[in-house]
Design an enzyme around this catalytic site. Structure first.
Site, PDB file in Angstrom:
ATOM      1  N   GLU A 139       8.895  11.252 -10.910  1.00 26.09           N
ATOM      2  CA  GLU A 139       7.775  11.845  -9.983  1.00 26.09           C
ATOM      3  C   GLU A 139       7.851  13.338  -9.794  1.00 26.09           C
ATOM      4  O   GLU A 139       8.917  13.774  -9.792  1.00 26.09           O
ATOM      5  CB  GLU A 139       7.776  10.874  -8.532  1.00 26.09           C
ATOM      6  N   LYS A 166      10.483  -0.728  -8.690  1.00 27.73           N
ATOM      7  CA  LYS A 166       9.607   0.714  -8.402  1.00 27.73           C
ATOM      8  C   LYS A 166       8.590   0.719  -9.279  1.00 27.73           C
ATOM      9  O   LYS A 166       7.439   1.113  -9.132  1.00 27.73           O
ATOM     10  CB  LYS A 166      10.674   1.802  -8.336  1.00 27.73           C
ATOM     11  N   ARG A 222      10.470  -7.233   4.174  1.00 29.86           N
ATOM     12  CA  ARG A 222      11.505  -7.699   5.449  1.00 29.86           C
ATOM     13  C   ARG A 222      10.725  -7.287   6.492  1.00 29.86           C
ATOM     14  O   ARG A 222      10.103  -6.358   6.829  1.00 29.86           O
ATOM     15  CB  ARG A 222      12.901  -7.416   5.083  1.00 29.86           C
ATOM     16  N   HIS A 267      19.371   9.230   3.874  1.00 30.07           N
ATOM     17  CA  HIS A 267      18.499   7.973   3.862  1.00 30.07           C
ATOM     18  C   HIS A 267      18.733   6.904   4.887  1.00 30.07           C
ATOM     19  O   HIS A 267      18.266   5.780   4.604  1.00 30.07           O
ATOM     20  CB  HIS A 267      18.727   7.674   2.401  1.00 30.07           C
TER      21      HIS A 267
END
Ligand code: MV4
Length: 510
Positions: A200, A116, A292, A235
């Site tokens: 963040e 990331k 993907r 999630h």
């Protein structure tokens, strides 16, 4: 085009790829575990190879055995589906090194987007907006406190090796930072074997909007528009749609160009998705790229008319994309509900058992991407997603109305499923207004589960339908006639008193 392709997956996505292959005249090889001997993907493929015991780590994650199966059967290409080995750089590389075509991006593109912090750096270097924060892992709590103060609370700690929400911690105040950092590190270490954590600024009440891209080997990279994926729980996405109520044509163009820029920077080829947060003021921030085919790809297919799996095969075979960016714009509205073997009324507890009866919805604008059938055993070895119900409508309201109708027509008996939950969401006025964000479901779940919107009639109709089907069958078997006196959906549709309905329900049960 390839003559033969191996599908390194199971369930609905294996069937999705098999169908695309058969439409293109490509022969198919399934792989399967001992738990999937009777699975539909094994039967539907032209050939099938047993690759190991039920545990994924001993079967669907055994890249070595899968490559061996491809060699054994003479498959020229491997499609990984999603999950399992689909985003494993080493597997993409091993497939290529075995002289087999990988239906996916180059291993280097998977690697570029895998970390990331690396993906954030790549984005920043290419003018792709990211959420304000660090691009380097945090050294210690002291440094974390210093940068958190600079960006302002609340902040979000994220695992550098992460993705999908693991190793994330929201921190609202400085005093909670040190402990949260330790917790995030521990979780990241456990999940990814890497305790690097960065931070963040936390973007509150934002939407998860992602852009589908498709790239060929000749330098064409296209945006196929956005999907709205904000309806999620822990999630796990539950409902996705295309387009998004929050995206105007001007914003679609800007987000599309941004996603294409990110894809080009990574040297991307094949189908991929750039995830963004879209905040309430209409600002968007790149989060990560999924290298993907995604679960929710059908909603994009329904509004663009582009078969993503077929194009994955064609670009992997070296074909050029024949579309111009200006020609691609969404038509109508598509919604997908993930049908899982989970009991929403019991904290989404996974349910196991045998599917005793499965009746599929059909009719205009209804698509069923399923991986199970009547008789399927649902265990705990694999993901609880049984199928996806996807509908298309001329506009969002028609799509929602159609989804509700299709959900009511769907009968699954033998395991608990998320069907009733989805019916209730379709009836929710905030959902119907499109007034959703990534925290919406968490906030709204209790009121969704408490409401009983003609829910009784839904269940009576469903059970009546199943009984009808059973009786038809046995009547034919016994005397050659179909005696049908069970209440129909219409007569059970909430017109009687509730006790009448309850009586009917009991009668049907016995
Ligand atoms: C965020 C965020 C808010 N602010 N980053 C979740 C998984 C990973 N892809 C990134 N995620 C988020 N990152 C900042 N700075 C909120 C989320 C998030 C989320 C994002 C997309 C879809 C669902 C989500 C659910 C919770 C949090």
């Amino acid at each position: 085009m390839f003559k033969k392709l191996l599908i390194a997956n199971r369930g609905e996505i294996a069937l999705r790829v098999i169908r695309a292959c058969h439409e293109m005249g490509v022969r198919t090889v399934a792989v399967y575990s001992e738990a999937d001997v009777r699975a539909p993907h094994v039967r539907e493929a032209d050939e099938a190879v047993l690759i190991g015991p039920p545990l994924s780590s001993e079967s669907y994650l055994r890249g070595d055995r899968i490559i061996e199966a491809a060699k054994l059967t003479g498959a020229e290409a491997i499609h990984p589906g999603y999950g399992f080995l689909s985003e494993q750089e080493w597997f993409a590389r091993a497939v290529r090194e075995a002289g087999i075509v990988w239906i996916g991006p180059p291993a280097a593109a998977i690697a570029a987007m895998g970390s990331k912090t690396a993906a954030r750096k790549l984005a920043v270097a290419n003018g792709v907006p990211v959420v304000p924060g660090t691009t380097e892992p945090l050294a210690n709590a002291k440094e974390a406190e210093r940068v958190a103060k600079k960006f302002g609370y609340p902040i979000l700690l994220k695992a550098a090796a992460g993705g999908g929400g693991k190793g994330m911690r929201v921190v609202s105040a400085p005093k909670a930072l040190a402990a949260a950092l330790e917790a995030a590190r521990r979780e990241a270490k456990g999940a990814f074997g890497d305790d690097a954590v960065y931070l963040e600024k936390f973007v509150d009440r934002s939407r998860h909007v992602e852009i589908q891209i498709l790239a060929d080997t000749h330098g064409t990279v296209l945006s196929l528009g956005e999907r709205e994926c904000s309806v999620q729980r822990r999630h796990q996405k539950m409902i996705e749609e295309a387009p998004s109520v929050a995206v105007t044509p001007a914003l679609r163009k800007k987000m599309g160009e941004t996603a294409v820029r990110a894809a080009r920077a990574a040297g991307y080829v094949n189908a991929g998705t750039c995830e963004f947060l879209l905040d309430q003021s209409g600002e968007f921030y790149f989060l990560e790229m999924n290298t993907r085919l995604q679960v929710e790809h059908p909603v994009t297919e329904l509004v663009t008319g582009i078969d993503l799996v077929q194009w994955q095969l064609r670009v992997a075979a070296g074909e050029r994309l024949p579309f111009k960016q200006e020609e691609i714009s969404p038509r109508g509205w598509a919604i997908e509900c993930r049908i899982t073997s989970e009991d929403a009324s019991n904290n989404f507890l996974p349910s196991t058992g045998r599917i005793e009866h499965l009746h599929l919805p059909s009719g205009p604008g209804v698509r069923w991407d399923g991986g199970v059938e009547s008789g399927s055993e649902i265990g705990l070895y694999y993901d609880p997603m049984l199928a996806k119900l996807i509908v298309w409508g001329a506009d969002r309201e028609q799509a929602i109305t159609r989804m509700r109708r299709a959900l009511v027509d769907l009968i699954i008996q033998g395991v608990e499923t998320s069907r009733d939950f989805h019916v209730r969401v379709m009836d929710d006025e905030e959902f119907r207004r499109g007034d959703i964000d990534i925290q919406w479901l968490e906030r709204r779940l209790n009121s969704i589960l408490e409401r009983r919107p003609a829910e009784e009639s839904v269940r009576v109709a469903a059970i009546a339908g199943a009984m009808l089907a059973e009786r038809d069958r046995s009547a034919r078997a016994v005397s050659g006639t179909a005696a049908t006196t069970v209440p129909t959906a219409a007569s059970a549709d909430g017109t009687g008193d509730s006790w009448q309905q309850a009586a009917r329900l009991e009668g049907l049960r016995s």
